[in-house]
Design a protein around this motif. Structure first.
Motif, mmCIF file in Angstrom:
data_model
loop_
_atom_site.group_PDB
_atom_site.id
_atom_site.type_symbol
_atom_site.label_atom_id
_atom_site.label_comp_id
_atom_site.label_asym_id
_atom_site.label_seq_id
_atom_site.Cartn_x
_atom_site.Cartn_y
_atom_site.Cartn_z
ATOM 1 N N ASN A 72 -5.745 -6.812 -2.529
ATOM 2 C CA ASN A 72 -4.465 -7.478 -2.305
ATOM 3 C C ASN A 72 -4.597 -8.563 -1.238
ATOM 4 O O ASN A 72 -5.343 -8.408 -0.256
ATOM 5 N N GLU A 94 -7.020 -2.481 8.508
ATOM 6 C CA GLU A 94 -7.378 -3.748 9.156
ATOM 7 C C GLU A 94 -7.284 -3.653 10.672
ATOM 8 O O GLU A 94 -7.827 -4.487 11.382
ATOM 9 N N ASN A 110 -0.019 -7.732 2.865
ATOM 10 C CA ASN A 110 0.088 -6.375 3.390
ATOM 11 C C ASN A 110 1.435 -5.753 3.043
ATOM 12 O O ASN A 110 2.413 -6.442 2.772
ATOM 13 N N ARG A 125 -3.285 -3.138 4.038
ATOM 14 C CA ARG A 125 -3.531 -3.471 2.643
ATOM 15 C C ARG A 125 -3.382 -2.210 1.788
ATOM 16 O O ARG A 125 -4.069 -1.218 2.031
#
Length: 295
Positions: free
Chosen positions: A169, A276, A172, A164
């Motif tokens: 957002n 992530e 990605n 991200r």
């Protein structure tokens, strides 16, 4: 025909026969006696002729169209050497796509500096980040980022790809090693000799400033290859876990350091709290310890 007298690296800035090709970062020497061009190989500390069509024609005019085996073999050997040199040029840029359409240069610099220092522009001294725009001047959502060191490229791909750009957002970004086309193959004769001329003294000044800023040179005067001592650990945490327990940002580095120091001295531990993939970068004092951690 005798070989020209080549200047030493310390003389590049004052020698008008030497120009820096900003696109490749390599120095080119032009022999005023015959117009021949030579490229400086920093790794070998020597000049090598640049193979092109005019050089082929020159060789043919000297030896004739029916050349003996020795001449042909010599030309083929030169071609192979120059192709080999071209392959050894390190790429220091990444191509980024999927960016928000209101992305700023400042955001790009802050985000991609996680993986290394971004190369400054020789003239403006600003970080070399290019946000691509369409014909109307609107952002297209892709960009080019040029690092100072080649290892930063792989680090950026490993850590930042499919991540991200902003926490808010919903999609990605994609980060990959930049690929460049050979412009000479798609342009006319006039474009083949067209290069951006930059003051070599300014180039040297900028590079010296950058070297001092980064402290890339160790006491022995050799370049410290830090990335060979860095190990990337993934899936060490989740964003949800960090949201639920913010103290993990304090505990994780200590826990990881304690485990990794069983293999060797650790100099730093960095948690990428927006990743992530739960990425943590561990830098060891020596390359052997880093390899042991990977194994």
């Amino acid at each position: 025909m005798s070989a020209p007298k080549f200047p030493k690296p310390s003389e590049f800035a004052a020698d008008t026969r030497v120009q820096l090709v900003e696109e490749t970062g390599h120095y080119i020497f032009t022999d005023p006696s015959d117009g021949g061009e030579y490229e400086y190989d920093e790794a070998k500390g020597a000049w090598f002729p640049m193979w092109n069509e005019s050089l082929v024609e020159q060789q043919q005019s000297i030896y004739g169209t029916e050349q003996d085996d020795d001449v042909v073999e010599e030309q083929e050997s030169t071609k192979r050497k120059n192709k080999g040199l071209a392959r050894k040029k390190e790429n220091t840029s990444v191509y980024v796509s999927g960016l928000p359409l209101d992305t700023t240069d400042e955001e790009m610099v802050a985000f991609f500096s996680q993986c290394g220092t971004i190369m400054p522009d020789i003239v403006t001294n600003k970080p070399r980040v290019k946000l691509y725009r369409d014909a109307s001047g609107e952002l297209k959502g892709d960009a080019l980022v040029t690092y100072y060191k080649a290892p930063s490229v792989q680090l950026a791909v490993d850590i930042l790809d499919d991540s991200r750009f902003r926490p808010t957002n919903s999609t990605n970004i994609q980060v990959q090693e930049a690929k460049f086309e050979n412009k000479a193959e798609h342009s006319g004769e006039a474009d083949k000799t067209k290069r951006l001329r930059v003051d070599s003294k300014l180039v040297q000044k900028r590079l010296n400033q950058l070297e001092r800023k980064l402290d890339w040179v160790d006491d022995a005067g050799e370049v410290a290859d830090r990335h060979k001592r860095t190990v990337i650990l993934k899936h060490m945490f989740t964003l949800k876990e960090l949201e639920e327990d913010i103290t993990m940002l304090l505990d994780l580095p200590e826990d990881v350091r304690a485990e990794c120091e069983k293999l060797g001295k650790v100099t730093s531990v960095k948690v990428y709290d927006l990743s992530e993939d739960g990425v943590i970068a561990v830098k060891f004092k020596d390359e052997l310890s880093a390899k042991a951690c990977v194994q």
